[in-house]
Design an enzyme around this catalytic site. Structure first.
Site, PDB file in Angstrom:
ATOM      1  N   ASP A  22     -51.325 140.736  52.867  1.00 45.69           N
ATOM      2  CA  ASP A  22     -51.947 140.260  54.103  1.00 45.69           C
ATOM      3  C   ASP A  22     -53.453 140.257  53.921  1.00 45.69           C
ATOM      4  O   ASP A  22     -53.974 140.665  52.873  1.00 45.69           O
ATOM      5  CB  ASP A  22     -51.538 141.128  55.299  1.00 45.69           C
ATOM      6  CG  ASP A  22     -51.436 140.324  56.593  1.00 45.69           C
ATOM      7  OD1 ASP A  22     -52.323 139.479  56.835  1.00 45.69           O
ATOM      8  OD2 ASP A  22     -50.484 140.529  57.364  1.00 45.69           O
ATOM      9  N   HIS A  24     -43.979 129.862  61.355  1.00 44.88           N
ATOM     10  CA  HIS A  24     -44.191 129.238  62.667  1.00 44.88           C
ATOM     11  C   HIS A  24     -45.672 129.175  63.043  1.00 44.88           C
ATOM     12  O   HIS A  24     -46.030 128.554  64.048  1.00 44.88           O
ATOM     13  CB  HIS A  24     -43.372 129.927  63.764  1.00 44.88           C
ATOM     14  CG  HIS A  24     -43.834 131.301  64.147  1.00 44.88           C
ATOM     15  ND1 HIS A  24     -43.106 132.107  64.993  1.00 44.88           N
ATOM     16  CD2 HIS A  24     -44.929 132.038  63.834  1.00 44.88           C
ATOM     17  CE1 HIS A  24     -43.727 133.253  65.190  1.00 44.88           C
ATOM     18  NE2 HIS A  24     -44.847 133.219  64.487  1.00 44.88           N
TER      19      HIS A  24
END
Length: 355
Positions: free
Chosen positions: A212, A260
């Protein structure tokens, strides 16, 4: 026999749809804001710490006047978050006791507060987002994603909010897919590390890496340390959209609520990076609230797509058919959709790099 005008009017009236479903939709925000207020006031923690409480006892403990306490308890009881005992005391329902008491690892209160403080105000701009095809949380000309913001809300607060959902979603995935058939997991966009924590607990042979942004990785490091899994879970700071490649050495890559956040072009590029990072036989697992092939539901997936419209440039929820097509075009084989129910996903689309 001829119907009278009055009988015809009654028949036509009874055939009309009820307004109640619309009323329930309109009132939905009231239930959410009631829950958010109770979390903010630590109602569930108070009811847990000393057991069942009278209305007056709880009011005094929370610093509320009698009327607001009475109204709040009635609302929470109607929502089945609080229950009233035979002697007139109040206590948490099993659902509230399990997830809404401060201090439990998968505390859902952080998720509620993130939606209340960040997403709910942002939804005031939903019409603008629809008209302009542009998010209202981040300016695309200045940054690509709300996650690039290095502040408390988008690191500690967001990480805590997602952690409870990630833990339970990972557990649901483990019940539907053979995670134990892998040895090394890469959690792309893994935020707090909830997926690796839950899966490494279930599979002692599994090691994992959270990939991340640099300012997000410390949140995962903290959660991993609290879980006592520092020897098996590490972090790899990076940027999915700008890094040329993903960290290698993993035979399972999880993309949980990642695709998404972007549009098709970027998602195809992400899947390409996954394909190249995996060894032959390695698998990618796309965990999402999947739309059905007709893109007609379920509501949780469709409404999350609206949320992506508000929050991300190009973001939307996609159907399982779209993910299967992208995976196939990338070169993945043995494609399958596995079903489960969790707060963070209703299933996963799986593909393997050819052996």
């Amino acid at each position: 026999m001829t119907e009278t005008r009055e009988e015809t009017d009654v028949t036509e009236q009874s055939a009309r749809p009820s307004q109640i479903p619309l009323l329930n939709l309109v009132n939905g925000f009231m239930a959410f804001k009631t829950l958010a207020a109770a979390v903010e006031l630590d109602v569930f923690t108070a009811l847990s710490g000393r057991g069942a409480r009278t209305e007056a006892e709880l009011a005094a403990e929370l610093g509320l006047a009698p009327r607001p306490a009475r109204v709040l308890l009635a609302a929470l009881t109607s929502l089945e978050l609080v229950e009233r005992t035979g002697d007139g005391r109040y206590r948490n329902t099993p659902l509230a006791q399990e997830f809404l008491v401060e201090g439990v690892e998968d505390h859902f209160g952080g998720f509620v507060q993130f939606y209340d403080r960040v997403l709910y105000p942002g939804w005031q701009g939903i019409t603008e987002a629809l008209r302009t095809d542009s998010p209202v949380f981040a300016e695309p000309e200045e940054r690509d994603s709300v996650f690039e913001v290095d502040n408390f809300v988008m690191t500690e607060f967001f990480g805590n909010a997602m952690h409870a959902v990630a833990l339970t979603t990972a557990g649901a995935l483990a019940g539907a897919y053979d995670v134990g058939g892998h040895t090394a997991l890469l959690d792309v966009g893994g935020s707090s590390g909830g997926f690796p924590i839950e899966l490494c607990r279930r599979y002692p042979h599994l090691r994992a890496t959270v990939y991340d942004l640099p300012h997000v990785c410390p949140v995962a490091t903290k959660k991993v340390a609290a879980a006592g899994l520092e020897d098996r879970i590490g972090t790899a700071p990076g940027d999915l959209f700008t890094d040329a490649a993903l960290p290698s050495g993993h035979d399972l890559i999880v993309l949980s609520q990642v695709l998404h956040c972007a549009g098709e072009e970027r998602n195809r590029e992400t899947l390409r990076k996954c394909f190249e990072a995996l060894p032959p036989g390695g698998a990618v697992v796309v965990c999402e609230l999947l739309l059905d092939p007709a893109r007609s539901g379920p509501p949780a997936a469709a409404l999350m797509g609206m949320n992506m419209l508000v929050a991300h440039d190009g973001g939307e929820n996609n159907s399982e058919t779209e993910y299967l097509g992208w995976l196939a075009d990338t070169g993945f084989v043995d494609l399958e959709v596995v079903r489960f129910e969790a707060a963070g996903a209703n299933g996963a689309v799986v593909g393997r790099r050819p052996a």
